[in-house]
Design a protein around this motif. Structure first.
Motif, PDB file in Angstrom:
ATOM      1  N   ASN A  25     -49.072  54.878  30.047  1.00 10.89           N
ATOM      2  CA  ASN A  25     -49.277  53.995  28.890  1.00 10.89           C
ATOM      3  C   ASN A  25     -48.067  54.016  27.959  1.00 10.89           C
ATOM      4  OD1 ASN A  25     -51.822  53.027  29.598  1.00 10.89           O
ATOM      5  ND2 ASN A  25     -52.862  54.776  28.699  1.00 10.89           N
ATOM      6  N   LEU A  26     -47.476  55.187  27.769  1.00 10.10           N
ATOM      7  CA  LEU A  26     -46.257  55.290  26.954  1.00 10.10           C
ATOM      8  C   LEU A  26     -45.131  54.469  27.581  1.00 10.10           C
ATOM      9  CD1 LEU A  26     -46.413  59.097  26.099  1.00 10.10           C
ATOM     10  CD2 LEU A  26     -46.450  57.245  24.420  1.00 10.10           C
ATOM     11  N   GLY A  27     -45.032  54.527  28.906  1.00  2.91           N
ATOM     12  CA  GLY A  27     -44.014  53.750  29.615  1.00  2.91           C
ATOM     13  C   GLY A  27     -44.229  52.255  29.467  1.00  2.91           C
ATOM     14  N   ILE A  28     -45.487  51.828  29.557  1.00  2.00           N
ATOM     15  CA  ILE A  28     -45.810  50.402  29.451  1.00  2.00           C
ATOM     16  C   ILE A  28     -45.399  49.860  28.086  1.00  2.00           C
ATOM     17  CG2 ILE A  28     -47.739  48.760  29.286  1.00  2.00           C
ATOM     18  CD1 ILE A  28     -49.122  50.532  31.488  1.00  2.00           C
ATOM     19  N   ILE A  29     -45.670  50.640  27.032  1.00  2.00           N
ATOM     20  CA  ILE A  29     -45.294  50.193  25.685  1.00  2.00           C
ATOM     21  C   ILE A  29     -43.782  50.211  25.506  1.00  2.00           C
ATOM     22  CG2 ILE A  29     -45.459  50.726  23.214  1.00  2.00           C
ATOM     23  CD1 ILE A  29     -48.276  51.835  23.837  1.00  2.00           C
ATOM     24  N   ARG A  30     -43.151  51.301  25.962  1.00  2.00           N
ATOM     25  CA  ARG A  30     -41.703  51.446  25.771  1.00  2.00           C
ATOM     26  C   ARG A  30     -40.942  50.410  26.585  1.00  2.00           C
ATOM     27  NH1 ARG A  30     -40.776  51.979  21.928  1.00  2.00           N
ATOM     28  NH2 ARG A  30     -41.155  54.047  21.158  1.00  2.00           N
ATOM     29  N   LYS A  31     -41.560  49.890  27.652  1.00  5.13           N
ATOM     30  CA  LYS A  31     -40.915  48.883  28.503  1.00  5.13           C
ATOM     31  C   LYS A  31     -40.553  47.618  27.724  1.00  5.13           C
ATOM     32  CE  LYS A  31     -43.397  46.889  31.670  1.00  5.13           C
ATOM     33  NZ  LYS A  31     -44.213  46.596  32.855  1.00  5.13           N
ATOM     34  N   VAL A  71     -49.419  52.162  18.195  1.00  4.86           N
ATOM     35  CA  VAL A  71     -50.075  52.444  19.488  1.00  4.86           C
ATOM     36  C   VAL A  71     -49.300  53.508  20.249  1.00  4.86           C
ATOM     37  CG1 VAL A  71     -50.735  51.467  21.729  1.00  4.86           C
ATOM     38  CG2 VAL A  71     -51.120  50.155  19.639  1.00  4.86           C
ATOM     39  N   PHE A  72     -47.978  53.397  20.235  1.00  3.16           N
ATOM     40  CA  PHE A  72     -47.119  54.369  20.919  1.00  3.16           C
ATOM     41  C   PHE A  72     -47.360  55.777  20.374  1.00  3.16           C
ATOM     42  CE2 PHE A  72     -43.096  56.681  21.511  1.00  3.16           C
ATOM     43  CZ  PHE A  72     -42.917  56.518  22.872  1.00  3.16           C
ATOM     44  N   GLU A  73     -47.397  55.911  19.049  1.00  2.00           N
ATOM     45  CA  GLU A  73     -47.627  57.221  18.426  1.00  2.00           C
ATOM     46  C   GLU A  73     -49.020  57.749  18.761  1.00  2.00           C
ATOM     47  OE1 GLU A  73     -45.356  59.120  16.974  1.00  2.00           O
ATOM     48  OE2 GLU A  73     -43.952  57.519  17.480  1.00  2.00           O
ATOM     49  N   LEU A  74     -50.001  56.852  18.836  1.00  2.00           N
ATOM     50  CA  LEU A  74     -51.368  57.263  19.184  1.00  2.00           C
ATOM     51  C   LEU A  74     -51.438  57.766  20.623  1.00  2.00           C
ATOM     52  CD1 LEU A  74     -53.337  54.382  17.433  1.00  2.00           C
ATOM     53  CD2 LEU A  74     -53.463  56.811  16.842  1.00  2.00           C
ATOM     54  N   TYR A  75     -50.708  57.084  21.531  1.00  2.00           N
ATOM     55  CA  TYR A  75     -50.676  57.554  22.920  1.00  2.00           C
ATOM     56  C   TYR A  75     -50.004  58.923  23.029  1.00  2.00           C
ATOM     57  CZ  TYR A  75     -52.614  53.500  25.331  1.00  2.00           C
ATOM     58  OH  TYR A  75     -53.463  52.534  25.808  1.00  2.00           O
ATOM     59  N   LYS A  76     -49.025  59.181  22.169  1.00  2.00           N
ATOM     60  CA  LYS A  76     -48.402  60.508  22.161  1.00  2.00           C
ATOM     61  C   LYS A  76     -49.423  61.570  21.752  1.00  2.00           C
ATOM     62  CE  LYS A  76     -44.112  60.878  20.467  1.00  2.00           C
ATOM     63  NZ  LYS A  76     -42.928  60.570  19.617  1.00  2.00           N
ATOM     64  N   LYS A  77     -50.310  61.201  20.821  1.00  3.82           N
ATOM     65  CA  LYS A  77     -51.362  62.132  20.402  1.00  3.82           C
ATOM     66  C   LYS A  77     -52.381  62.354  21.524  1.00  3.82           C
ATOM     67  CE  LYS A  77     -51.063  61.395  15.425  1.00  3.82           C
ATOM     68  NZ  LYS A  77     -51.745  60.964  14.188  1.00  3.82           N
ATOM     69  N   THR A  78     -52.692  61.289  22.273  1.00  3.14           N
ATOM     70  CA  THR A  78     -53.626  61.461  23.394  1.00  3.14           C
ATOM     71  C   THR A  78     -52.986  62.339  24.468  1.00  3.14           C
ATOM     72  OG1 THR A  78     -52.938  59.468  24.619  1.00  3.14           O
ATOM     73  CG2 THR A  78     -54.684  59.191  23.004  1.00  3.14           C
ATOM     74  N   LEU A  79     -51.687  62.175  24.677  1.00  4.46           N
ATOM     75  CA  LEU A  79     -50.972  63.012  25.645  1.00  4.46           C
ATOM     76  C   LEU A  79     -51.089  64.482  25.254  1.00  4.46           C
ATOM     77  CD1 LEU A  79     -49.030  63.400  28.051  1.00  4.46           C
ATOM     78  CD2 LEU A  79     -47.132  62.967  26.473  1.00  4.46           C
ATOM     79  N   LYS A  80     -50.867  64.768  23.974  1.00  2.00           N
ATOM     80  CA  LYS A  80     -50.967  66.148  23.483  1.00  2.00           C
ATOM     81  C   LYS A  80     -52.378  66.695  23.697  1.00  2.00           C
ATOM     82  CE  LYS A  80     -50.395  68.967  19.324  1.00  2.00           C
ATOM     83  NZ  LYS A  80     -50.205  68.949  17.853  1.00  2.00           N
TER      84      LYS A  80
END
Length: 307
Positions: free
Chosen positions: A202-208, A176-185
């Motif tokens: 969303n990246l912050g929520i997962i990394r938390k 999910v984290f990697e997918l959010y990075k793709k959405t960010l891009k």
């Protein structure tokens, strides 16, 4: 039907349907030619929009029979696609899947990329409804590749959103984290600041879950873009995320300062729900109403000095 006609309300749609049914009767006197089928297709679409699925299905199947007789592959694919939509609306996901696949095969044969993408998304959504998540995942991955190859960012974001949904259900947070990075891009390519901000949050929520310091960095990045873009509600949300994460790593004073900043802005824009939530959070840190009032006043004075 034109695009404007598809946005009519039910009363207007009913009036339009009555007129088209009258036109159909006139055209039928000449014969059931291509003009008749076009009018019948328009009628079926209006019936679909009005939720008259049985009538719509019967008319679309008549159109399909005509297109098959005349070996019109484009016409067949279009009807398969809209019937798939109809069955999806009726919650008949197996039949929806079957018709999306039929439409997809024809569009693939005819090399119609945009239509292939639309059908792939329909297939994936039907598979999700049937709880066939692994198969849906494969479809959306393939669709994402087609979207990337054709620089179709909006449909790529749709595919990524569905992939995120699938992997969130199975709690595969690294994916999910990697997918959010793709959405960010993707949002950066579109220069969509709201999308960029939401992706950072969303990246912050997962990394938390495993690295709160990294989470704070993502929350701050999103908040800073929200400040630059003057999106007050997103600024409040970002400050709240930062404050909450600071609290969990024991930085109570810094957390309080973030909540005060957020409360100041919430009161300024009269965001009542945010005001209530932030006051509760501040009270949970041990602040009384007088303390909150005093801290707000100090913050306002410090802002005046900066100006």
């Amino acid at each position: 039907m034109t695009e404007n006609e598809t946005e009519l309300n039910k009363e207007d749609l009913q009036d339009l349907l009555n007129k088209k049914l009258e036109n159909l009767r006139e055209i039928e006197r000449i014969g059931k030619d291509s003009n008749y089928m076009k009018e019948l297709g328009d009628i079926a679409l209006i019936q679909l929009q009005l939720g008259r699925y049985i009538d719509s299905e019967i008319n679309y199947l008549t159109c399909l029979k005509h297109f098959k007789k005349h070996k019109d592959r484009f016409g067949q694919a279009a009807v398969y696609g809209v019937l798939a939509t109809l069955y999806f609306k009726k919650n008949d996901y197996l039949k929806s899947l079957e018709f999306y696949e039929k439409a997809y095969e024809i569009y693939k044969e005819l090399k119609q990329v945009q239509e292939q993408i639309a059908c792939s998304k329909g297939i994936g959504n039907s598979l999700i409804k049937l709880n066939k998540l692994e198969e849906a995942c494969d479809i959306f991955l393939d669709c994402s590749a087609i979207c990337s190859d054709n620089n179709d960012i909006y449909n790529l974001l749709d595919c990524l959103g569905n992939l995120i949904f699938i992997h969130e259900k199975s709690e595969e947070w690294d994916i999910v984290f990697e997918l959010y990075k793709k959405t960010l891009k993707a949002f950066k390519e579109l220069r969509d600041n709201r999308g960029i901000i939401t992706s950072y949050f969303n990246l912050g929520i997962i990394r938390k879950k495993d690295n709160k310091l990294k989470a704070i960095r993502y929350f701050k990045k999103g908040t800073n873009i929200a400040i630059d873009s003057n999106y007050a509600e997103l600024i409040i949300r970002g400050l709240g995320y930062v404050g909450e994460t600071l609290f969990y790593i024991g930085k109570i004073k810094e957390a309080k300062n973030q909540y005060i900043r957020a409360l100041h802005l919430a009161e300024k824009i009269k965001a009542n729900n945010a005001i209530i939530q932030l006051r509760i959070l501040l009270q949970s840190l041990g602040l009384q109403d007088k303390d909150i009032f005093d801290d707000l006043k100090k913050y306002e004075e410090s802002r005046k000095k900066v100006k």
